[in-house]
Design a protein around this motif. Structure first.
Motif, PDB file in Angstrom:
ATOM      1  N   GLU A  95       0.816  -1.212   0.000  1.00 35.41           N
ATOM      2  CA  GLU A  95       0.000   0.000   0.000  1.00 35.41           C
ATOM      3  C   GLU A  95       0.855   1.271   0.000  1.00 35.41           C
ATOM      4  N   ARG A  96       2.152   1.126   0.355  1.00 39.16           N
ATOM      5  CA  ARG A  96       3.047   2.287   0.338  1.00 39.16           C
ATOM      6  C   ARG A  96       3.306   2.776  -1.077  1.00 39.16           C
ATOM      7  N   TYR A  97       3.177   1.888  -2.050  1.00 42.99           N
ATOM      8  CA  TYR A  97       3.561   2.236  -3.412  1.00 42.99           C
ATOM      9  C   TYR A  97       2.362   2.794  -4.161  1.00 42.99           C
ATOM     10  N   TRP A  98       2.146   4.092  -3.956  1.00 45.54           N
ATOM     11  CA  TRP A  98       0.966   4.720  -4.508  1.00 45.54           C
ATOM     12  C   TRP A  98       1.223   5.360  -5.860  1.00 45.54           C
ATOM     13  N   LYS A  99       2.475   5.429  -6.284  1.00 43.40           N
ATOM     14  CA  LYS A  99       2.787   5.964  -7.603  1.00 43.40           C
ATOM     15  C   LYS A  99       3.890   5.103  -8.222  1.00 43.40           C
ATOM     16  N   ILE A 100       3.562   4.430  -9.322  1.00 46.34           N
ATOM     17  CA  ILE A 100       4.482   3.477  -9.950  1.00 46.34           C
ATOM     18  C   ILE A 100       4.716   3.874 -11.402  1.00 46.34           C
ATOM     19  N   GLY A 101       5.988   3.988 -11.773  1.00 41.90           N
ATOM     20  CA  GLY A 101       6.356   4.321 -13.144  1.00 41.90           C
ATOM     21  C   GLY A 101       6.394   3.078 -14.011  1.00 41.90           C
ATOM     22  N   ILE A 102       5.794   3.167 -15.189  1.00 41.09           N
ATOM     23  CA  ILE A 102       5.804   2.060 -16.152  1.00 41.09           C
ATOM     24  C   ILE A 102       6.123   2.614 -17.536  1.00 41.09           C
ATOM     25  N   GLU A 103       6.529   1.726 -18.441  1.00 41.73           N
ATOM     26  CA  GLU A 103       6.742   2.097 -19.840  1.00 41.73           C
ATOM     27  C   GLU A 103       5.468   1.739 -20.617  1.00 41.73           C
ATOM     28  N   THR A 104       4.661   2.728 -20.875  1.00 42.87           N
ATOM     29  CA  THR A 104       3.364   2.451 -21.490  1.00 42.87           C
ATOM     30  C   THR A 104       3.493   1.968 -22.927  1.00 42.87           C
ATOM     31  N   ASP A 105       4.622   2.239 -23.559  1.00 45.68           N
ATOM     32  CA  ASP A 105       4.810   1.760 -24.935  1.00 45.68           C
ATOM     33  C   ASP A 105       5.330   0.332 -24.974  1.00 45.68           C
ATOM     34  N   GLN A 106       5.603  -0.251 -23.815  1.00 44.77           N
ATOM     35  CA  GLN A 106       6.154  -1.604 -23.753  1.00 44.77           C
ATOM     36  C   GLN A 106       5.238  -2.594 -23.031  1.00 44.77           C
ATOM     37  N   LEU A 107       4.486  -2.116 -22.065  1.00 46.52           N
ATOM     38  CA  LEU A 107       3.744  -2.998 -21.159  1.00 46.52           C
ATOM     39  C   LEU A 107       2.452  -3.503 -21.805  1.00 46.52           C
ATOM     40  N   VAL A 108       2.289  -4.824 -21.848  1.00 45.27           N
ATOM     41  CA  VAL A 108       1.075  -5.404 -22.408  1.00 45.27           C
ATOM     42  C   VAL A 108      -0.018  -5.443 -21.336  1.00 45.27           C
ATOM     43  N   VAL A 109      -1.262  -5.520 -21.778  1.00 44.46           N
ATOM     44  CA  VAL A 109      -2.401  -5.422 -20.871  1.00 44.46           C
ATOM     45  C   VAL A 109      -2.378  -6.519 -19.810  1.00 44.46           C
ATOM     46  N   GLU A 110      -2.048  -7.741 -20.205  1.00 39.10           N
ATOM     47  CA  GLU A 110      -2.055  -8.858 -19.254  1.00 39.10           C
ATOM     48  C   GLU A 110      -1.132  -8.582 -18.068  1.00 39.10           C
ATOM     49  N   ARG A 111       0.056  -8.071 -18.342  1.00 39.30           N
ATOM     50  CA  ARG A 111       1.010  -7.808 -17.261  1.00 39.30           C
ATOM     51  C   ARG A 111       0.622  -6.559 -16.474  1.00 39.30           C
ATOM     52  N   TYR A 112       0.020  -5.618 -17.143  1.00 38.53           N
ATOM     53  CA  TYR A 112      -0.487  -4.441 -16.436  1.00 38.53           C
ATOM     54  C   TYR A 112      -1.543  -4.856 -15.402  1.00 38.53           C
ATOM     55  N   GLU A 113      -2.394  -5.777 -15.777  1.00 33.96           N
ATOM     56  CA  GLU A 113      -3.423  -6.254 -14.844  1.00 33.96           C
ATOM     57  C   GLU A 113      -2.801  -7.008 -13.673  1.00 33.96           C
ATOM     58  N   GLU A 114      -1.716  -7.742 -13.934  1.00 33.41           N
ATOM     59  CA  GLU A 114      -1.010  -8.423 -12.835  1.00 33.41           C
ATOM     60  C   GLU A 114      -0.433  -7.395 -11.865  1.00 33.41           C
ATOM     61  N   LEU A 115       0.125  -6.320 -12.403  1.00 31.96           N
ATOM     62  CA  LEU A 115       0.664  -5.261 -11.541  1.00 31.96           C
ATOM     63  C   LEU A 115      -0.435  -4.620 -10.714  1.00 31.96           C
ATOM     64  N   GLN A 116      -1.578  -4.398 -11.328  1.00 35.05           N
ATOM     65  CA  GLN A 116      -2.698  -3.811 -10.590  1.00 35.05           C
ATOM     66  C   GLN A 116      -3.144  -4.699  -9.437  1.00 35.05           C
ATOM     67  N   SER A 117      -3.063  -6.016  -9.645  1.00 36.38           N
ATOM     68  CA  SER A 117      -3.448  -6.926  -8.562  1.00 36.38           C
ATOM     69  C   SER A 117      -2.409  -6.929  -7.435  1.00 36.38           C
ATOM     70  N   LEU A 118      -1.147  -6.704  -7.770  1.00 36.27           N
ATOM     71  CA  LEU A 118      -0.098  -6.631  -6.753  1.00 36.27           C
ATOM     72  C   LEU A 118      -0.166  -5.321  -5.979  1.00 36.27           C
ATOM     73  N   PHE A 119      -0.519  -4.232  -6.694  1.00 29.25           N
ATOM     74  CA  PHE A 119      -0.546  -2.906  -6.087  1.00 29.25           C
ATOM     75  C   PHE A 119      -1.927  -2.283  -6.311  1.00 29.25           C
ATOM     76  N   PRO A 120      -2.940  -2.770  -5.616  1.00 25.92           N
ATOM     77  CA  PRO A 120      -4.321  -2.345  -5.885  1.00 25.92           C
ATOM     78  C   PRO A 120      -4.592  -0.870  -5.609  1.00 25.92           C
ATOM     79  N   ALA A 121      -3.780  -0.237  -4.767  1.00 26.54           N
ATOM     80  CA  ALA A 121      -4.030   1.163  -4.420  1.00 26.54           C
ATOM     81  C   ALA A 121      -3.162   2.137  -5.201  1.00 26.54           C
ATOM     82  N   ALA A 122      -2.366   1.613  -6.119  1.00 23.49           N
ATOM     83  CA  ALA A 122      -1.365   2.457  -6.792  1.00 23.49           C
ATOM     84  C   ALA A 122      -1.935   3.215  -7.973  1.00 23.49           C
ATOM     85  N   ASP A 123      -1.316   4.374  -8.238  1.00 22.91           N
ATOM     86  CA  ASP A 123      -1.510   5.092  -9.491  1.00 22.91           C
ATOM     87  C   ASP A 123      -0.304   4.776 -10.374  1.00 22.91           C
TER      88      ASP A 123
END
Length: 367
Positions: A95-123
């Protein structure tokens, strides 16, 4: 300062708590750990002053030799890689990780959803511009690697030109070039080698096939290698036998456009201005309509990187930028001509990575 240190500073500047990437190229750039995971996941998490690399089990021992990586977590093929992260240090208090940097031109939807499940409160914020900015300016060490890759590209051109003879196929020349490059230390070609004969070269990114070389026609070579993790990219169009007046006129115009753009490479000139220089010269010679692509692209660990050297862009050039300059003319049913060098902007101006002559090379007929 290492690229990883620079990234950690950028995270602080943007008040981001964590950076995630599963791009093998970005991971290699940040850590100097090179791996092609194929369909498996290879992922780097950077947070604070530390980092965690998620890697297939078969590469754990190599990854742990890397001094830039904090912790290595391996997973077997039968395991869920994401579940292996559940006990990673940065997930203890997710829950501490409320802002996470990603490469939007590289990240596929499936892995993005996995990240969201790991960090449900993050932006999640787009860190692609920051990564591009970092990669865009090369160090002296990186430029030396690009020069070495360029030397091999010059050798590849020499090999290809020496093998031209009446009746040889495009694919035969490609096979010879790639075989010889492996023997000389290239880890791979940086993209699919192009050798195109005559009117086949009128397709800017044509595919070499069984087309046979005949007398008195041009040959377009577009090729590059990966050497020590860095790419080269060069194009030359040569004449096998006697050239037509139409070809000579077009070649002279393309050569003038390429050289003029390269001569203007200096700090403060914009990417769009470089494209305009080449495009206006070709248009003046009545070939503008046949120049159907951008002037160039960045180069580094990948053959196509940021920035675009294209109309409508306005990024000012600066020292350390490395990019291609490759005007072309493509006339359907007749011929295609492209001349390309990749350069680095140095204190002394543009430094070309390839040295093969850009004057028209005419090769004698061979049987």
């Amino acid at each position: 300062m290492t690229p990883l240190n620079t990234l950690q500073q950028k995270l602080k500047q943007q008040t981001a708590n964590l950076f995630y990437t599963d791009s093998p190229q970005t991971i290699a750039y940040l850590t100097n750990f090179y791996s092609d995971p194929h369909e498996r996941i290879l992922a780097l998490f950077v947070y604070g002053e530390d980092s965690v690399l998620l890697v297939p089990e078969l590469e754990v021992s190599e990854a742990r030799k890397n001094e830039h990586i904090g912790q290595v977590i391996g997973y077997r093929d039968e395991e869920n890689a994401w579940h292996k992260l559940r006990h990673a240090p940065f997930l203890v208090q997710a829950e501490r990780y409320w802002k996470i940097g990603i490469e939007t031109d590289q990240l596929v939807v499936e892995r993005y959803e996995e990240l969201q499940s790991l960090f449900p409160a993050a932006d999640f914020i787009n860190f692609t511009p920051s990564i591009n900015e970092m990669k865009m300016v090369k160090s002296a060490e990186e430029i030396q690697k690009l020069l070495k890759a360029g030397e091999l590209a010059d050798q590849a051109l020499e090999i290809g030109m020496a093998a031209l003879k009446t009746g040889v196929s495009e694919r035969e020349i490609v096979a010879l070039i790639e075989f010889e490059m492996k023997k000389r230390g290239a880890s791979s070609m940086s993209f699919d080698t192009m050798v195109l004969f005559g009117d086949h070269a009128a397709s800017p990114h044509g595919t070499p096939g069984e087309r046979k070389l005949v007398e008195d026609e041009p040959v377009l070579f577009d090729l590059g290698v990966i050497y020590d993790g860095y790419a080269s990219d060069v194009t030359r169009t040569v004449m096998y036998g006697k050239a037509s007046e139409a070809f000579l006129s077009a070649y002279s115009s393309v050569l003038n456009a390429q050289r003029s753009a390269q001569e203007q490479v200096s700090p403060g000139v914009t990417t769009g201005e470089l494209d305009q220089i080449a495009r206006e010269l070709l248009t003046k010679d009545s070939f503008g309509q046949y120049f159907t692509h951008r002037l160039g692209h960045g180069i580094g660990q990948s053959v196509h990187e940021y920035p675009n050297i294209a109309a409508g862009t306005d990024l000012p050039l600066c020292k350390g930028m490395c990019f291609s300059l490759e005007p072309g003319v493509y006339i359907k049913g007749q011929f295609g001509i492209r001349i390309e060098d990749c350069v680095a902007l140095t204190d002394k101006g543009p430094l070309a990575f390839t040295q093969t002559s850009k004057e028209l090379i005419t090769l004698p007929l061979q049987s």
